[in-house]
Design a protein around this motif. Structure first.
Motif, PDB file in Angstrom:
ATOM      1  N   LYS A   1       8.371   6.805 -10.007  1.00  0.00           N
ATOM      2  CA  LYS A   1       8.583   5.038 -10.151  1.00  0.00           C
ATOM      3  C   LYS A   1       8.108   4.310  -9.086  1.00  0.00           C
ATOM      4  CE  LYS A   1      12.097   6.328 -13.293  1.00  0.00           C
ATOM      5  NZ  LYS A   1      13.857   5.917 -13.861  1.00  0.00           N
ATOM      6  N   ALA A   2       7.873   3.094  -9.643  1.00  0.00           N
ATOM      7  CA  ALA A   2       7.357   1.993  -8.238  1.00  0.00           C
ATOM      8  C   ALA A   2       8.912   1.690  -7.457  1.00  0.00           C
ATOM      9  CB  ALA A   2       7.100   0.069  -8.869  1.00  0.00           C
ATOM     10  N   GLY A   3       8.411   1.232  -6.348  1.00  0.00           N
ATOM     11  CA  GLY A   3       9.054   0.381  -5.719  1.00  0.00           C
ATOM     12  C   GLY A   3       9.692   1.235  -4.594  1.00  0.00           C
ATOM     13  N   GLY A   4       8.590   1.917  -4.138  1.00  0.00           N
ATOM     14  CA  GLY A   4       9.508   3.293  -2.603  1.00  0.00           C
ATOM     15  C   GLY A   4       9.726   3.963  -3.349  1.00  0.00           C
ATOM     16  N   ASN A   5       9.973   4.461  -4.533  1.00  0.00           N
ATOM     17  CA  ASN A   5       9.355   6.316  -5.164  1.00  0.00           C
ATOM     18  C   ASN A   5       8.830   7.233  -4.403  1.00  0.00           C
ATOM     19  OD1 ASN A   5      12.101   6.056  -7.044  1.00  0.00           O
ATOM     20  ND2 ASN A   5      11.350   4.181  -7.745  1.00  0.00           N
ATOM     21  N   LYS A   6       9.246   8.353  -4.477  1.00  0.00           N
ATOM     22  CA  LYS A   6       8.757   9.757  -3.459  1.00  0.00           C
ATOM     23  C   LYS A   6       8.667  10.194  -4.231  1.00  0.00           C
ATOM     24  CE  LYS A   6      10.865   7.822   0.785  1.00  0.00           C
ATOM     25  NZ  LYS A   6       9.614   7.079   1.860  1.00  0.00           N
ATOM     26  N   LEU A   7       7.361  11.397  -3.900  1.00  0.00           N
ATOM     27  CA  LEU A   7       7.754  13.372  -4.676  1.00  0.00           C
ATOM     28  C   LEU A   7       6.937  13.655  -3.458  1.00  0.00           C
ATOM     29  CD1 LEU A   7       4.573  13.868  -6.235  1.00  0.00           C
ATOM     30  CD2 LEU A   7       6.332  12.578  -7.694  1.00  0.00           C
ATOM     31  N   GLN A   8       7.053  14.978  -3.764  1.00  0.00           N
ATOM     32  CA  GLN A   8       6.619  15.960  -2.542  1.00  0.00           C
ATOM     33  C   GLN A   8       5.568  16.592  -3.532  1.00  0.00           C
ATOM     34  OE1 GLN A   8       9.435  18.090  -0.313  1.00  0.00           O
ATOM     35  NE2 GLN A   8       9.106  16.437   1.680  1.00  0.00           N
TER      36      GLN A   8
ATOM     37  N   GLN B   1       0.778  -0.793  -0.025  1.00  0.00           N
ATOM     38  CA  GLN B   1       0.190  -0.120   0.371  1.00  0.00           C
ATOM     39  C   GLN B   1       0.486   1.519   0.367  1.00  0.00           C
ATOM     40  OE1 GLN B   1      -2.277  -0.741   3.541  1.00  0.00           O
ATOM     41  NE2 GLN B   1      -1.199   0.972   4.539  1.00  0.00           N
ATOM     42  N   ASN B   2      -0.061   2.215  -0.412  1.00  0.00           N
ATOM     43  CA  ASN B   2       1.110   3.781  -0.331  1.00  0.00           C
ATOM     44  C   ASN B   2       0.826   4.252   0.774  1.00  0.00           C
ATOM     45  OD1 ASN B   2       1.875   2.905  -3.305  1.00  0.00           O
ATOM     46  ND2 ASN B   2       0.457   3.647  -3.496  1.00  0.00           N
ATOM     47  N   ARG B   3       1.936   5.241   0.821  1.00  0.00           N
ATOM     48  CA  ARG B   3       2.015   5.957   2.108  1.00  0.00           C
ATOM     49  C   ARG B   3       1.546   7.456   1.540  1.00  0.00           C
ATOM     50  NH1 ARG B   3       3.858   5.375   7.263  1.00  0.00           N
ATOM     51  NH2 ARG B   3       5.269   7.258   7.977  1.00  0.00           N
ATOM     52  N   ALA B   4       1.290   8.089   2.474  1.00  0.00           N
ATOM     53  CA  ALA B   4       1.079   9.875   2.224  1.00  0.00           C
ATOM     54  C   ALA B   4       2.103  10.176   3.622  1.00  0.00           C
ATOM     55  CB  ALA B   4      -0.060  10.403   2.197  1.00  0.00           C
ATOM     56  N   ASP B   5       2.822  11.197   3.862  1.00  0.00           N
ATOM     57  CA  ASP B   5       2.700  11.953   4.878  1.00  0.00           C
ATOM     58  C   ASP B   5       2.875  13.198   5.053  1.00  0.00           C
ATOM     59  OD1 ASP B   5       4.777   9.281   6.700  1.00  0.00           O
ATOM     60  OD2 ASP B   5       5.095   9.462   5.132  1.00  0.00           O
ATOM     61  N   TYR B   6       2.229  13.550   6.267  1.00  0.00           N
ATOM     62  CA  TYR B   6       1.589  15.484   6.365  1.00  0.00           C
ATOM     63  C   TYR B   6       2.518  16.537   6.763  1.00  0.00           C
ATOM     64  CZ  TYR B   6      -2.037  13.200   3.724  1.00  0.00           C
ATOM     65  OH  TYR B   6      -3.110  12.968   2.700  1.00  0.00           O
ATOM     66  N   LYS B   7       3.188  17.578   6.478  1.00  0.00           N
ATOM     67  CA  LYS B   7       3.667  18.463   6.748  1.00  0.00           C
ATOM     68  C   LYS B   7       2.645  19.958   6.852  1.00  0.00           C
ATOM     69  CE  LYS B   7       6.653  20.750   9.753  1.00  0.00           C
ATOM     70  NZ  LYS B   7       5.693  22.122   9.610  1.00  0.00           N
ATOM     71  N   LEU B   8       1.602  19.927   7.859  1.00  0.00           N
ATOM     72  CA  LEU B   8       0.641  20.692   8.017  1.00  0.00           C
ATOM     73  C   LEU B   8       1.187  21.778   8.540  1.00  0.00           C
ATOM     74  CD1 LEU B   8      -2.223  18.261   7.701  1.00  0.00           C
ATOM     75  CD2 LEU B   8      -1.272  19.502   5.864  1.00  0.00           C
ATOM     76  N   ASP B   9       1.162  23.289   8.087  1.00  0.00           N
ATOM     77  CA  ASP B   9       1.131  24.739   9.222  1.00  0.00           C
ATOM     78  C   ASP B   9       0.209  25.930   8.642  1.00  0.00           C
ATOM     79  OD1 ASP B   9       3.692  24.184  10.440  1.00  0.00           O
ATOM     80  OD2 ASP B   9       4.307  23.451   8.200  1.00  0.00           O
ATOM     81  N   VAL B  10      -0.646  25.905   8.998  1.00  0.00           N
ATOM     82  CA  VAL B  10      -1.793  26.856   9.241  1.00  0.00           C
ATOM     83  C   VAL B  10      -2.622  27.901  10.052  1.00  0.00           C
ATOM     84  CG1 VAL B  10      -3.533  24.730   7.844  1.00  0.00           C
ATOM     85  CG2 VAL B  10      -4.028  25.373   9.912  1.00  0.00           C
TER      86      VAL B  10
ATOM     87  N   GLY C   1       0.194   7.902   7.156  1.00  0.00           N
ATOM     88  CA  GLY C   1       1.316   8.104   7.286  1.00  0.00           C
ATOM     89  C   GLY C   1       1.441   8.711   8.738  1.00  0.00           C
ATOM     90  N   ASN C   2       2.043   9.950   8.612  1.00  0.00           N
ATOM     91  CA  ASN C   2       2.385  10.659  10.331  1.00  0.00           C
ATOM     92  C   ASN C   2       1.934  11.968  10.000  1.00  0.00           C
ATOM     93  OD1 ASN C   2       4.337   8.237  11.364  1.00  0.00           O
ATOM     94  ND2 ASN C   2       5.952   8.998  10.814  1.00  0.00           N
ATOM     95  N   PHE C   3       1.622  12.224  10.813  1.00  0.00           N
ATOM     96  CA  PHE C   3       1.220  14.029  10.706  1.00  0.00           C
ATOM     97  C   PHE C   3       2.058  15.008  11.277  1.00  0.00           C
ATOM     98  CE2 PHE C   3      -2.169  10.857   9.256  1.00  0.00           C
ATOM     99  CZ  PHE C   3      -2.580  11.865   7.660  1.00  0.00           C
TER     100      PHE C   3
ATOM    101  N   TYR D   1       4.599  11.788  -0.372  1.00  0.00           N
ATOM    102  CA  TYR D   1       4.199  10.357  -1.401  1.00  0.00           C
ATOM    103  C   TYR D   1       5.100   9.022  -1.746  1.00  0.00           C
ATOM    104  CZ  TYR D   1       0.454   8.046  -4.055  1.00  0.00           C
ATOM    105  OH  TYR D   1      -0.641   7.177  -3.724  1.00  0.00           O
ATOM    106  N   THR D   2       4.537   8.572  -1.125  1.00  0.00           N
ATOM    107  CA  THR D   2       5.824   7.050  -1.237  1.00  0.00           C
ATOM    108  C   THR D   2       5.116   6.622  -2.205  1.00  0.00           C
ATOM    109  OG1 THR D   2       6.821   7.783   0.434  1.00  0.00           O
ATOM    110  CG2 THR D   2       7.161   5.400  -0.921  1.00  0.00           C
ATOM    111  N   ASN D   3       5.174   5.370  -3.615  1.00  0.00           N
ATOM    112  CA  ASN D   3       4.738   4.797  -4.633  1.00  0.00           C
ATOM    113  C   ASN D   3       5.218   3.465  -4.293  1.00  0.00           C
ATOM    114  OD1 ASN D   3       3.633   3.370  -6.390  1.00  0.00           O
ATOM    115  ND2 ASN D   3       4.386   4.389  -8.137  1.00  0.00           N
ATOM    116  N   ASN D   4       4.687   2.318  -3.209  1.00  0.00           N
ATOM    117  CA  ASN D   4       4.693   1.239  -2.946  1.00  0.00           C
ATOM    118  C   ASN D   4       4.323   0.444  -4.006  1.00  0.00           C
ATOM    119  OD1 ASN D   4       6.811   1.496  -0.860  1.00  0.00           O
ATOM    120  ND2 ASN D   4       4.951   1.833   0.521  1.00  0.00           N
ATOM    121  N   SER D   5       2.907   0.823  -4.620  1.00  0.00           N
ATOM    122  CA  SER D   5       2.715  -0.037  -5.865  1.00  0.00           C
ATOM    123  C   SER D   5       4.155  -0.631  -6.855  1.00  0.00           C
ATOM    124  CB  SER D   5       1.785   0.321  -6.808  1.00  0.00           C
ATOM    125  OG  SER D   5       1.672   1.277  -7.649  1.00  0.00           O
ATOM    126  N   PRO D   6       3.572  -2.142  -7.239  1.00  0.00           N
ATOM    127  CA  PRO D   6       4.222  -2.099  -8.664  1.00  0.00           C
ATOM    128  C   PRO D   6       3.975  -0.833 -10.146  1.00  0.00           C
ATOM    129  CG  PRO D   6       2.585  -3.716  -8.501  1.00  0.00           C
ATOM    130  CD  PRO D   6       2.321  -3.017  -7.161  1.00  0.00           C
TER     131      PRO D   6
END
Length: 866
Positions: A167-174, A61-70, A236-238, A87-92
């Protein structure tokens, strides 16, 4: 979310005005080949999800970690800030685009939700509009390089079209988004704000752009947010901050990281005391609010929270908050903090003064029974939201009291197991969080404080609503289910099914082991219904496909009946043969209570598999004398739609007994016709409880043609649930202030009920009375059945005790199915007796009204019958 069913579907309060029972003479509909179909499961297991219900060896399953400032702008009732999503793409799969939820757009006047809301409004309809989520900028950050995103907002969803696929296999972007929104006063009963004596209370949820789930079942899950369906989110972590005026207390999901920066020394000291106390400790009370200096002397403060391994976060803020807390003791030895924040209007031990006690108890009970609570804090917020859940924090209506507050608190915190720990797809399968949670709520309530708020359920009385003409299958998306039935399909019916599975089919030990196995396997993962079904089958060691099919995929009903009792060689001392029938399409186990003439009793339990042989089953019973009664489901644990045929005595009525003599015996038993005729008017006040909330029932009669009855819920601002009135030729029924049109039969019934003792009129108004030739059984008591016919379409069944002559029950044939039971007859005036206990169904829930006050011949004003 706690769904308060505030509409009556049948008019059956107190004296059975429009309570109905089905015709008992019908041909069986049952077909064992449909029930025990071997082709229920559609597919075999695979590497992502195994056939035994467990995650597969390559589950991902994929993962989403958040840094929120409001920042919360209380002058403009507005939130604005930034969201940074990793965002982490753990999918194939390589992902060429991303999807996000932009839930604030539901509050726009051109939203899809608004377009699909009923014109009459409803719980999830907008009551006012905002501009929705005001997206100021969107950037994609990949390998440290930020570029403006190519994005498109479609109603409550945002698509980001990537220049280079992730890309698959645990690659990330923000993804970094700058946004703002205005806070609606009423946010579809999930968030909002309300003005109190000491200031606004803000309950903030769905407050940041959230990643949609990409899974192995559907790929991107992009069902729009329309109101009824809730959420499906990645874990994910918030790490988030809320900047607000310094006088406000802010409570949020997770742990407060900077208490020394935002709290006074006094509050910090009290909070430390609470972390060591099993009793509730006040952190901030009403005097602290009025003093208005119990916080650091700055115009604005920034509250910093961290919530780990969660699928969402929410928060609340107000300078009106009283704040108290206590320690939570977890099975592993770890500690957490239970706390409540609420306005002074909700203070007191009949309300939020016990909230922290309830929070602590719920968390500890669920942790001990099912799976340990995973968040450092559990916060109950009293405000405008009736009941809504988020990880580690819940919003509950500030008007809740006593059992109602326990019910909603227990329910909302139960959601921290479903769907916060077990992350099912609420957009598609509301029953996998609401139904599971409602089920564990009932287990909890039974033991909390030695059953302080426990009410023994009566599935027979729930059956008319759960299995009524408007019934829909559980296995539908919540947005497809009609609003009046959503509470049954998502909450009540799945919870009842699990209770039956636990108590009648598997037994508590096997069920609990399998259910805990399911929770453990799918904690912080995304199960499907099939994962649940397979896990329960495998861990309990039972092929339950027949049960899953009939209970979750159909609107089949259950109607078990005792058909006949015979004796070998017509000799009761040689035992008996009892024949039972399955008249409807559903199969369930059978429990039969048996009583003999010699006083001996026995209980026979038969598995559902007896119905594999067809719709009729005969079993031997080792009786030594004649059987006086046999009753199916004596404890009312099954939702049998026609309990009239559940009992059988076969005993004929005594020679010389007629309908007229039965009616006369009844009138004599309650005081005699002459005394009854001297009662010119009668008023009663009764109370009952539904889902922990007290219901008050006022009834008035005034001869010859005036009648009034009204049911209200005091804790909901004296909400009028039902209003009935007869005044001369006028006959009215109102349901939640909406007038219900009555046909002629309905008016006849209502006018008949305008008299406190309608049996006095049976002969005068030339009723067609029929006494059934054999005795009936009502709650284990032998009774005469006298049927009354009004015209050609209305058939009333009255049941009178053979022992006391008192009326035990009434049912009316018609369009819905229910009954009214009477008990605890007491004297009110010169030897006249009325039932002080009335059991019926209110808003689809069994309820027992108990009369507290009566007044006789007090001459109430005619205006009180409008």
């Amino acid at each position: 979310m706690k769904l308060y069913k505030t509409a009556l579907a049948v008019l059956l309060i107190f004296n059975g005005f429009c309570s109905f029972a089905q015709n008992t003479d019908q041909a069986p509909k049952y077909d064992q080949h449909k029930v025990f179909n071997p082709m229920f499961y559609p597919e075999r297991g695979g590497e992502y999800r195994q056939a035994n219900g467990a995650p597969g060896p390559k589950y991902w399953q994929n993962r989403a970690d958040y840094k929120l400032d409001v920042t919360l702008d209380t002058a403009r009732h507005r939130v604005e800030g930034t969201s940074l999503i990793t965002y982490t793409n753990n999918s194939p799969d390589a992902l060429g685009f991303l999807w996000l939820q932009i839930d604030q757009n539901i509050y726009k006047n051109d939203s899809r939700s608004e377009a699909t809301s009923n014109i009459s409004g409803g719980r999830f309809a907008n009551k006012s509009y905002t501009k929705g989520a005001e997206i100021k900028s969107v950037y994609v950050i990949n390998k440290g390089k930020a570029t403006k995103a190519d994005y498109l907002v479609t109603d409550t969803r945002m698509q980001i079209r990537l220049k280079d696929s992730l890309k698959a296999g645990g690659n990330k972007l923000q993804v970094k988004i700058e946004y703002a929104f205005d806070i609606p006063e009423y946010g579809t009963d999930r968030m909002g704000r309300v003005q109190t004596k000491n200031g606004w209370i803000y309950e903030i949820a769905q407050w940041y752009p959230r990643m949609e789930v990409y899974d192995d079942v559907s790929g991107w899950n992009t069902i729009p947010y329309l109101g009824a369906s809730e959420f499906y989110l990645e874990y994910g972590n918030f790490d988030y901050t809320i900047t607000a005026p310094a006088s406000l207390v802010v409570a949020g999901s997770g742990e407060l990281l900077n208490s020394t920066e935002v709290l006074s020394a006094t509050s910090i000291s009290r909070l430390a005391e609470a972390r060591k106390s099993d009793k509730t400790v006040t952190i901030k009370d009403s005097t602290d609010i009025l003093r208005n200096n119990d916080y650091p002397k700055k115009p604005m403060l920034t509250w910093h929270f961290l919530c780990k391994n969660a699928r969402d976060v929410a928060w609340a803020a107000s300078k009106a908050f009283i704040w108290d807390a206590a320690r939570i003791n977890l099975p592993s030895g770890k500690k957490a903090l239970a706390q409540s924040v609420y306005p002074v209007e909700a203070k007191g031990n009949n309300s939020y003064g016990r909230s922290t006690e309830y929070v602590k108890a719920a968390i500890e009970l669920y942790s001990e029974k099912w799976f340990e609570y995973t968040y450092p804090v559990a916060t109950n917020v009293a405000g405008i939201v009736g009941g809504m859940e988020y990880p580690g924090i819940v919003f509950c209506g500030s008007n809740n009291q006593n059992g109602g507050l326990w019910e909603v608190t227990n329910h909302e915190f139960g959601h921290n197991w479903f769907p916060m720990i077990v992350g099912s797809n609420e957009r598609k399968y509301a029953w996998m969080d609401e139904g599971f949670n409602t089920f564990i709520n009932s287990v909890d309530t039974k033991v909390f404080n030695k059953g302080e708020y426990y009410e023994k359920p009566d599935a027979q009385k729930s059956a008319p609503m759960i299995f009524g003409a408007a019934a829909e299958a559980i296995m539908n998306t919540p947005d497809v289910l009609q609003e009046d039935y959503l509470g049954y399909a998502a909450y009540e019916k799945p919870a009842l099914g699990l209770t039956i599975l636990r108590e009648q089919i598997l037994g508590e030990d096997r069920f609990d082991y399998a259910f805990k196995t399911y929770i453990k396997r799918w904690a912080f993962k995304h199960p499907t219904p099939w994962d649940f079904f397979h896990t329960m089958d495998n861990a309990a060691g039972e092929d339950l496909s027949w049960f899953w099919n009939e209970w979750f995929f159909t609107t089949w009903k259950v109607d078990q009946a005792v058909k006949d009792i015979t004796y070998p060689d017509n000799d009761a001392s040689k035992g008996a043969l009892i024949t039972i029938e399955n008249l409807e399409e559903m199969a369930l186990p059978v429990t039969v209570y048996i009583r003999e003439e010699n006083g001996k009793t026995g209980t026979v339990k038969l598995p559902a598999e007896i119905w594999q042989r067809g719709d009729t089953w005969t079993f031997p019973y080792k009786s030594t004398s004649k059987i006086t009664l046999a009753t199916i489901d004596p404890d009312h644990v099954l939702p049998d739609i026609n309990p009239e045929n559940n009992s059988y005595s076969g005993l004929p009525i005594a020679q010389g007994t007629t309908a007229a003599t039965v009616i006369k015996n009844y009138l004599d038993a309650i005081g005699g016709a002459d005394k009854l005729k001297n009662i010119r008017d009668l008023q009663t006040s009764a109370t009952g409880s539904v889902q922990g909330s007290e219901v008050q029932l006022i009834t008035r009669y005034k001869m010859p043609d005036k009648y009034f009855q009204e049911a209200t819920v005091p804790s909901y601002n004296n909400l009028v649930v039902m209003h009935l009135s007869v005044n001369g030729d006028s006959a009215k029924v109102k349901q939640l202030n909406k007038e219900i049109q009555l046909d002629e039969n309905g008016k006849k019934l209502l006018r008949l009920k305008a008299r406190p003792f309608p049996e006095l009129d049976y002969e005068r108004i030339n009723q067609n009375l029929t006494l059934q030739p054999t005795l009936r059984v009502v709650n284990g008591e032998l009774a005469y059945e006298v049927d009354v016919t009004l015209g050609t379409d209305v058939h009333i069944r009255n049941y009178y005790s053979t022992k006391t002559g008192l009326k035990l029950k009434q049912a009316i044939d018609g369009a819905a199915d229910a009954s009214v039971e009477y008990g605890n007859y007491e004297g009110i005036n010169g030897g006249v007796k009325i039932p002080f206990s009335i059991k019926t169904t209110l808003i689809g829930q069994p309820i027992e009204f108990k009369i507290k006050e009566t007044a006789v011949n007090s001459n109430p004003a005619n205006e009180s019958f409008r």
